[in-house]
Motif scaffolding. Structure first.
Motif, PDB file in Angstrom:
ATOM      1  N   GLY A  74       0.791  -1.224   0.000  1.00  0.00           N
ATOM      2  CA  GLY A  74       0.000   0.000   0.000  1.00  0.00           C
ATOM      3  C   GLY A  74       0.818   1.266   0.000  1.00  0.00           C
ATOM      4  N   GLY A  75       2.130   1.153  -0.033  1.00  0.00           N
ATOM      5  CA  GLY A  75       2.987   2.328  -0.069  1.00  0.00           C
ATOM      6  C   GLY A  75       3.332   2.718  -1.487  1.00  0.00           C
ATOM      7  N   ALA A  76       4.381   3.516  -1.638  1.00  0.00           N
ATOM      8  CA  ALA A  76       4.838   3.945  -2.961  1.00  0.00           C
ATOM      9  C   ALA A  76       6.334   4.210  -2.908  1.00  0.00           C
ATOM     10  N   GLU A  77       7.001   3.965  -4.016  1.00  0.00           N
ATOM     11  CA  GLU A  77       8.419   4.257  -4.173  1.00  0.00           C
ATOM     12  C   GLU A  77       8.604   5.239  -5.315  1.00  0.00           C
ATOM     13  N   SER A  78       9.579   6.124  -5.179  1.00  0.00           N
ATOM     14  CA  SER A  78       9.951   6.942  -6.329  1.00  0.00           C
ATOM     15  C   SER A  78      10.869   6.105  -7.222  1.00  0.00           C
ATOM     16  N   TRP A  79      10.659   6.232  -8.549  1.00  0.00           N
ATOM     17  CA  TRP A  79      11.404   5.428  -9.503  1.00  0.00           C
ATOM     18  C   TRP A  79      12.012   6.309 -10.569  1.00  0.00           C
ATOM     19  N   GLN A  80      13.169   5.903 -11.041  1.00  0.00           N
ATOM     20  CA  GLN A  80      13.868   6.611 -12.100  1.00  0.00           C
ATOM     21  C   GLN A  80      14.207   5.619 -13.207  1.00  0.00           C
ATOM     22  N   TYR A  81      13.767   5.910 -14.425  1.00  0.00           N
ATOM     23  CA  TYR A  81      14.113   5.133 -15.614  1.00  0.00           C
ATOM     24  C   TYR A  81      14.980   6.014 -16.507  1.00  0.00           C
ATOM     25  N   THR A  93      16.074   2.498 -11.371  1.00  0.00           N
ATOM     26  CA  THR A  93      16.427   2.375  -9.959  1.00  0.00           C
ATOM     27  C   THR A  93      15.364   3.019  -9.095  1.00  0.00           C
ATOM     28  N   PRO A  94      15.078   2.413  -7.927  1.00  0.00           N
ATOM     29  CA  PRO A  94      14.147   3.043  -6.992  1.00  0.00           C
ATOM     30  C   PRO A  94      14.894   3.982  -6.062  1.00  0.00           C
ATOM     31  N   HIS A  95      14.191   4.957  -5.533  1.00  0.00           N
ATOM     32  CA  HIS A  95      14.737   5.831  -4.504  1.00  0.00           C
ATOM     33  C   HIS A  95      13.730   5.876  -3.357  1.00  0.00           C
ATOM     34  N   GLY A  96      14.231   6.009  -2.169  1.00  0.00           N
ATOM     35  CA  GLY A  96      13.325   6.116  -1.039  1.00  0.00           C
ATOM     36  C   GLY A  96      13.486   4.963  -0.079  1.00  0.00           C
ATOM     37  N   GLN A  97      12.519   4.842   0.798  1.00  0.00           N
ATOM     38  CA  GLN A  97      12.544   3.830   1.830  1.00  0.00           C
ATOM     39  C   GLN A  97      11.159   3.229   1.944  1.00  0.00           C
ATOM     40  N   ALA A  98      11.032   2.209   2.797  1.00  0.00           N
ATOM     41  CA  ALA A  98       9.734   1.577   2.971  1.00  0.00           C
ATOM     42  C   ALA A  98       8.708   2.603   3.429  1.00  0.00           C
ATOM     43  N   GLY A  99       7.550   2.591   2.794  1.00  0.00           N
ATOM     44  CA  GLY A  99       6.508   3.531   3.167  1.00  0.00           C
ATOM     45  C   GLY A  99       5.989   4.283   1.962  1.00  0.00           C
ATOM     46  N   ARG A 140      23.518  10.152  -4.049  1.00  0.00           N
ATOM     47  CA  ARG A 140      24.584  10.840  -3.333  1.00  0.00           C
ATOM     48  C   ARG A 140      24.102  11.247  -1.946  1.00  0.00           C
ATOM     49  N   TRP A 141      22.896  11.752  -1.886  1.00  0.00           N
ATOM     50  CA  TRP A 141      22.265  12.061  -0.603  1.00  0.00           C
ATOM     51  C   TRP A 141      20.755  12.148  -0.780  1.00  0.00           C
ATOM     52  N   THR A 142      20.051  11.973   0.332  1.00  0.00           N
ATOM     53  CA  THR A 142      18.602  12.112   0.368  1.00  0.00           C
ATOM     54  C   THR A 142      18.247  13.009   1.540  1.00  0.00           C
ATOM     55  N   GLN A 143      17.361  13.958   1.304  1.00  0.00           N
ATOM     56  CA  GLN A 143      16.944  14.878   2.356  1.00  0.00           C
ATOM     57  C   GLN A 143      15.422  14.863   2.485  1.00  0.00           C
ATOM     58  N   ARG A 144      14.942  14.674   3.695  1.00  0.00           N
ATOM     59  CA  ARG A 144      13.522  14.782   4.012  1.00  0.00           C
ATOM     60  C   ARG A 144      13.377  15.850   5.087  1.00  0.00           C
ATOM     61  N   PHE A 145      12.489  16.802   4.823  1.00  0.00           N
ATOM     62  CA  PHE A 145      12.328  17.874   5.805  1.00  0.00           C
ATOM     63  C   PHE A 145      10.926  18.444   5.719  1.00  0.00           C
ATOM     64  N   GLN A 146      10.539  19.136   6.779  1.00  0.00           N
ATOM     65  CA  GLN A 146       9.196  19.682   6.874  1.00  0.00           C
ATOM     66  C   GLN A 146       9.259  21.166   7.176  1.00  0.00           C
ATOM     67  N   ILE A 147       8.500  21.960   6.418  1.00  0.00           N
ATOM     68  CA  ILE A 147       8.410  23.394   6.673  1.00  0.00           C
ATOM     69  C   ILE A 147       7.291  23.670   7.664  1.00  0.00           C
ATOM     70  N   SER A 148       6.124  23.089   7.406  1.00  0.00           N
ATOM     71  CA  SER A 148       5.000  23.212   8.322  1.00  0.00           C
ATOM     72  C   SER A 148       5.001  22.025   9.277  1.00  0.00           C
ATOM     73  N   SER A 149       4.826  22.267  10.558  1.00  0.00           N
ATOM     74  CA  SER A 149       4.856  21.185  11.536  1.00  0.00           C
ATOM     75  C   SER A 149       3.510  20.499  11.691  1.00  0.00           C
ATOM     76  N   THR A 150       2.450  21.069  11.097  1.00  0.00           N
ATOM     77  CA  THR A 150       1.112  20.528  11.320  1.00  0.00           C
ATOM     78  C   THR A 150       0.377  20.166  10.034  1.00  0.00           C
ATOM     79  N   ALA A 151       0.923  20.520   8.877  1.00  0.00           N
ATOM     80  CA  ALA A 151       0.225  20.276   7.612  1.00  0.00           C
ATOM     81  C   ALA A 151       1.175  19.640   6.609  1.00  0.00           C
TER      82      ALA A 151
END
Length: 390
Positions: A74-81, A93-99, A140-151
């Protein structure tokens, strides 16, 4: 409608990749009457639902597609062809993690690698998601971040900056959002821009001393309009301007040309059942140079991507008539936004283009998603190499 003729055409095939059991059955893909303009047409090979959201040209005349594929849990992966000039799959190749990870936008970097951006599932809300890869798709690197803490946050476009870093643009809690990342992916600063009940940025481009954001703004009365926001190098707003041809307007892409910009999207009256493709050319200060709509009575037209050519522009979108599903069209526009040529093409499936890129001086790469007839809950990714008319 010069539409979905079941003539023999290109076979949609793709090289099986990654794990066993992932590959979908090979499918014959009859193309429409303009099949002589389609050099090749390919589909992805993931067994889950798949979408190609962005097309990026490669240095050797091929194209990279970025998007997503759903997973069995039920999740999704980002993919690059990456496809070569002959339509062969060079690698995937896929990018991302479980979820949950989805790529909505991307670009080629100065080192001929790639950067992609999108959204990822967070602990409390959806986060922005950015990945830089080398030319072979290795992260090379992956960054996950949030600007809004509630939305929810979502990154729709990314561009590399002169210092080797990146800016990503999208939406955060219903506001337009911009974030600056260093060359190592570290978040340097974030900005949001208020206005209307909701604003979503679809495109970001580098300006002479800052950035230009373009997207769709929804007003308190539920009307929508194209929006441009100009910032300085630190993301501070300098000016904004908006454009509308009817009550409902949605921007899909903005490109920088000739010291100004060309915006592409869709427009329609609030009580109408049809839409037109909408194009706006602006000067560098945001003043409108021309506004053009293209469509036909009784039909739905959209513009979903645009690219600059040597003598004008090429725009891709869809046209629909009554119960017939979307069929792709490709329009040539001159420097004044007037249509110079057009043709439609596609397969027996309803197809929705999401992006267009120039593969070389004579060919365009178009990618998107497609549905089986009468099966809107299923979709797969496609990419086509199309020859420009002589």
């Amino acid at each position: 409608m010069a539409a979905l003729l079941s003539a023999a055409g290109t076979t949609a095939t793709a090289t099986p990749t990654q794990t066993e059991g992932d590959a979908a059955p090979t499918e014959a893909t009859p193309l429409s009457e303009y099949r002589e303009n389609v050099v090749w047409y390919r589909t992805g090979d993931k067994s889950g639902r798949e979408r190609f959201m962005e097309a990026v040209s490669t240095p050797d005349g091929g194209v990279t597609t970025l998007g997503l594929a759903t997973t069995s849990d039920g999740g999704a992966e980002s993919w690059q062809y990456t496809w070569d000039a002959d339509g062969e799959t060079r690698w995937t190749t896929p990018h991302g993690q479980a979820g949950f990870d989805i790529a909505y936008g991307g670009a080629r970097t100065a080192t001929n690698g790639y950067v992609l951006c999108g959204a990822t599932g967070g602990r409390c809300a959806q986060q922005m998601y950015v990945v830089e890869t080398n030319r072979n798709g290795r992260e090379r690197w992956t960054q996950r971040f949030q600007i809004s803490s509630t939305a929810d946050d979502r990154a729709n476009d990314v561009v590399q900056t002169s210092d080797g870093g990146f800016v990503v643009a999208g939406t955060s809690g219903g506001r337009a959002a911009l974030a600056k990342l260093g060359s190592d992916g570290a978040v340097r600063w974030t900005r949001t821009y208020a206005g209307g009940t909701r604003t979503e940025i679809a495109s970001v481009t580098r300006a002479q001393d800052g950035f230009t954001l373009a997207g769709t703004r929804t007003s308190d009365d539920d009307t929508t309009e194209f929006l441009m926001v100009r910032t300085d190098a630190a993301g501070r707003e300098r000016w904004r301007t908006s454009y509308a041809a009817n009550e409902d307007n949605r921007l899909e892409e903005c490109i920088r040309v000739d010291g100004g910009y060309v915006l592409a999207g869709t427009t329609g009256a609030a009580d109408a059942f049809t839409t037109d493709a909408l194009f706006v050319k602006t000067a560098a200060d945001g003043d409108a140079v021309w506004t053009k709509t293209h469509g036909e009575d009784g039909q739905e037209f959209t513009a979903d991507g645009i690219v600059a050519l040597e003598d004008g522009y090429a725009a891709v979108g869809t046209r629909s008539v009554d119960v017939v599903g979307p069929q792709m069209w490709l329009n040539g526009l001159d420097g004044n936004g007037d249509r110079t040529w057009t043709y439609t093409f596609g397969t027996e499936r309803a197809e929705q283009p999401h992006a267009i890129a120039a593969m070389d001086a004579e060919h365009l790469g178009i990618c998107g998603s497609r549905n089986p007839p009468q099966r809107r809950d299923e979709y797969g990714g496609f990419v086509a190499k199309v020859k420009l008319p002589e």
